[in-house]
Design an enzyme around this catalytic site. Structure first.
Site, PDB file in Angstrom:
ATOM      1  N   THR A 185       0.851  -1.189   0.000  1.00 53.77           N
ATOM      2  CA  THR A 185       0.000   0.000   0.000  1.00 53.77           C
ATOM      3  C   THR A 185       0.883   1.233   0.000  1.00 53.77           C
ATOM      4  O   THR A 185       2.007   1.206   0.506  1.00 53.77           O
ATOM      5  CB  THR A 185      -0.870   0.056   1.261  1.00 53.77           C
ATOM      6  N   GLU A 330      -5.855  -3.701  -0.046  1.00 53.69           N
ATOM      7  CA  GLU A 330      -6.145  -4.729   0.953  1.00 53.69           C
ATOM      8  C   GLU A 330      -7.356  -5.587   0.584  1.00 53.69           C
ATOM      9  O   GLU A 330      -7.598  -6.616   1.196  1.00 53.69           O
ATOM     10  CB  GLU A 330      -6.425  -4.069   2.317  1.00 53.69           C
ATOM     11  N   LYS A 434     -13.049  15.917  14.498  1.00 50.03           N
ATOM     12  CA  LYS A 434     -13.976  15.758  15.613  1.00 50.03           C
ATOM     13  C   LYS A 434     -14.106  17.109  16.297  1.00 50.03           C
ATOM     14  O   LYS A 434     -13.181  17.578  16.947  1.00 50.03           O
ATOM     15  CB  LYS A 434     -13.390  14.717  16.578  1.00 50.03           C
ATOM     16  N   TRP A 439     -18.786  14.875  14.055  1.00 48.62           N
ATOM     17  CA  TRP A 439     -17.787  14.694  13.022  1.00 48.62           C
ATOM     18  C   TRP A 439     -17.986  15.661  11.862  1.00 48.62           C
ATOM     19  O   TRP A 439     -19.106  15.851  11.376  1.00 48.62           O
ATOM     20  CB  TRP A 439     -17.859  13.251  12.489  1.00 48.62           C
TER      21      TRP A 439
END
Lengths: 534, 534
Positions: A185, A330, A434, A439
């Site tokens: 990755t 992944e 946050k 959020w």
């Protein structure tokens, strides 16, 4: 009680055999700039056997890591088949990695051989002596000046054609759990992490691309593989195409819009796979140039969120669906496809297609809250997506990680899942802000700011705030000659997002830092503006 | 080296979860004669859990054989999901078996519970006390007179609704190799033999029905499942439909053309699956009645060779492709589909579609000669088909057999395989006639004889011959009032087959004996006319 079914392993060797025995005449085209060369599936399998034979002669055996450093072309497909089917492990190196990452990956994977395009020798040389001294053999594809490697590699460089002189290779029986391929990755934090695909995961993922409800690869197709073969196995398209008997078109380094237009105009692909940026370039190019998409049934876009305007552009200009698919290195990568559900009204179609996507058969998705509790699939509950399935990684190669939870992979993406299996990503978990217990999506803020006609790029990060815990900070690149400031942009946002989302702090910069794969490098932004690394 | 992929089992439980979490609103219709009742996938999963809970309460556990003796309907689908997902084994009993076979199978499988349609009680009773005394519980679906069972079953008969009172069931984690279902072949020689499907084989076979190049099941579909659910899992359509989110229509016992026509006219299926006889009846019916096939994208036919004239009839009358698929109980069953290859000319399409079919991704096919040697895929070399793959059986349940060869299943079919993976079956290996060192296809001879306007049925067997080793003998059923003999039929054949194929011996009979699934019973013919069992 056990069944009476055969214990037949799921391997890439089945893909190779099926392609050979059912579609020997299907073609793989390699674009040369202006014209293409081609080879049949029958030829490809023959040459894969020659490659395996040659690799065995230079000491490659079971579990040997054999790396590639190549564009998309016929020889790369031969490596895709020959290397795993001989029992070795195909490690696709990303040619766009920074030198330090490349060096790290070659050493971490313990690559024994690297097959590279001659034209990429200078890029490969940047991996340096530390990495390349551990490699036993370099194999050069094509001609060109490879002297850049002289200083960093002491051994002899073999030519691909010289290596592939063998005629036959007895493909061994393989365990389906055997490692087949590796891909690292391009994480923005820390070292790249390795994912090791199995024969089983690769075959199952290939099957998933054949479903009528996903990409529907089939023999009448001709697939233009724009997404690099060093990027999550080109989304599995080369394997799926071979299994389905679809012709393939490999564009090599000719990824600019004029070249792609010429490929569409002359080779008439039915399906294409690439990142939104590429499709956007091609759409812009088509404003002043002929681009013939009459052969196309679908274009797949992924790698980053696909703007609705881009999908609308393809629908209007070409009458072609540009369909959003989502996944990660992944996840092999296919995990969701954004197609409308049964019964959707035509005028709702684009709304559905603008969502991140709908989970495909074979994988399972859930949304998990901050305390690890599973949230409802109600389209509202916001949490981190977790995913599991036979082509999802369960760990990183020789690396500890907290990304795994009770048999599920934590994707690092924050969003919602609805009762029809549609996911909507709002932000990356490390980028979400946050503020006052709620959020704020950095991605939504960026998109809203970039919607302003005077803004070229915008990156939003969270910065510590005593009262609200975190507050958003916006880094903006303005168009040349633009004469606006924070006040104008705050007013612009006032009509588009909740009032408490509007950033208090604004930084105007000449350019945003990017990662090796072209994403905004928020780690750099945080280092520069955030006061601390979060 | 092992991969980093999750060890995620391939189970029917995934099908259940995917159907529930992605397509909760898809519908299963059960035809009641004149109208349908329906239930959503969400309801079906809920009721499958109730069924599992009820079965657990009466002692069903892991590996318990739970048999069904039912038509196609919603409750049968609940059993398809609930029984394997609780870890028990779904044994679909063929309601058309002869009593002796039924009795044998119930005992051989050691069925612990049988769920049966009330209307089928008299048929089930014919299994007799020997078989049913070993069964612990009978569960009755629907209302009706089940007194026929009084004499052969001493226990209490529970109603399905009473059994399914539970609300929830914690689906257990299962090994993918765990047995999921059993089905016995209706062999014409010896006792029926059992095939035990695994969770893995069932899921993989379901995936194969989703491929764009096979049946392409997808969410917009509505599948009319005419092929019985007691016959090779209704070709896997119920599982594939649930995984794909396709609506399903279950016709119960309403399999006659007027009923099927009404289903097409009112429920508008997009795909149907059934044997050629059924499709032929419907085509004939449509000569004088309205049959609306405007919703249909494809009809699948299998179970016996599909006549070209039937495919042409559907193309001409409805503009609908009737596509031939091939497989066996032993192959789950999908192994090949007869779709034209890439680049086939439109005027060749029906030639391709008239072949047996082309092997699907996931399974492998070869042709083997009499000494076990693998023959060329040249479309000419005649031998026995052998097949392998993850949904092909590797043995029979608790039965010795010589049908397995080096990891492959011997199909018992004789034919050729060409370089594009198309198979053409010429005959069953036990029916093919060896004459003077050459093979004569009994099937081709039968078809040629049945082409004569005065012939209703014809069965051809080999009889011992001193000079030629074997010679064909034809058993013929003439139309009432027909006045022809062997000489006329020999002359008829003279223009249609090689001279040495023409039978010397002819028997004219009133009817041909049939097996329980309606095929010519050649064993009986051989006993009667062949002098010896071959």
């Amino acid at each position: 009680m056990r069944s009476t079914m055969q214990d037949f392993p799921l391997t890439i060797t089945h893909i190779l055999r099926h392609g050979l025995e059912v579609y020997p005449d299907s073609q793989v085209f390699t674009w040369q700039g202006g014209s293409a060369r081609s080879a049949s599936f029958g030829d490809i399998v023959q040459r894969s056997a020659s490659l395996a034979s040659g690799l065995r002669n230079i000491g490659v055996g079971k579990d040997s890591r054999v790396a590639t450093f190549c564009w998309n072309h016929q020889e790369h497909l031969e490596m895709y088949l020959g290397i795993p089917c001989m029992g070795a492990i195909l490690h696709t190196l990303n040619i766009r990695l920074f030198p330090g990452q490349l060096s790290h990956i070659i050493r971490h994977a313990e690559d024994q051989v690297i097959l590279f395009d001659a034209s990429l020798a200078p890029l490969l040389a940047r991996a340096g002596n530390d990495a390349l001294s551990g490699v036993r053999h370099l194999v050069q594809i094509g001609s060109g000046d490879v002297s850049a490697l002289d200083e960093v590699f002491g051994g002899e460089i073999i030519s691909y054609d010289d290596l592939c002189r063998g005629e036959q290779f007895p493909w061994p029986d393989l365990d389906e759990m055997q490692a087949a391929g590796m891909c690292y990755t391009s994480g923005t934090t820390g070292d790249p992490k390795g994912v090791v695909y199995s024969h089983r995961s690769t075959l199952l993922h290939s099957l998933a691309l054949l479903f009528a409800g996903t990409a529907a690869f089939a023999e009448p197709d001709r697939a233009l593989v724009i997404v690099p073969m060093f990027h999550a196995n080109a989304w599995g398209v080369p394997y799926a195409g071979f299994l389905a008997g679809a012709d393939m078109v490999m564009p090599r380094e000719f990824l600019q819009a004029p070249h792609l237009a010429e490929i569409f105009n002359t080779l008439h692909p039915t399906i294409g796979a690439g990142v939104p940026t590429i499709w956007n370039d091609l759409l812009n190019y088509s404003e002043d140039h002929d681009v013939d998409m009459s052969s196309v049934r679908v274009l797949l876009a992924g790698g980053s969120a696909v703007p609705r305007s881009l999908m609308e552009g393809y629908a209007e200009r070409f009458g072609v669906p540009l369909v959003q698919a989502w996944g990660m290195t992944e996840t092999s990568p296919l995990a969701s496809v954004a197609l409308p559900p049964k019964g959707a009204r035509p005028d709702e179609e684009m709304d559905w297609r603008s969502r991140t996507g709908r989970v495909v058969p074979g994988v399972e998705l859930r949304v998990v809250g901050e305390d690890g509790e599973v949230l409802a699939n109600d389209g509202k509950s916001l949490g981190e997506f977790e995913i599991r399935g036979p082509w999802i990684t369960g760990e990183y190669y020789n690396t500890q990680s907290d990304r795994f939870h009770d048999g599920w992979l934590r994707t690092g993406d924050i969003g919602t899942l609805d009762r029809l299996g549609f996911m909507q990503i709002h932000d990356r978990s490390k980028d979400v802000i946050k503020s006052g217990g709620e959020w704020i999506s950095s991605v939504e803020l960026e998109n809203a700011i970039m919607g302003h006609p005077d803004v070229i790029e915008a990156g939003v990060i969270g910065v510590p705030d005593q009262r609200w815990q975190e507050r958003p900070l916006a880094c903006v690149v303005l168009r040349q000659g633009a004469n606006i400031g924070a006040a104008e942009l705050q007013e612009w946002l006032g009509q588009r997002v909740a009032k408490w989302w509007i950033p208090d702090r604004w930084e105007f910069v000449d350019a945003l830092p990017k990662t090796s794969v072209g994403k905004f490098d928020k780690l750099s932004l945080r280092k520069q503006f955030g006061g601390e690394v979060q």
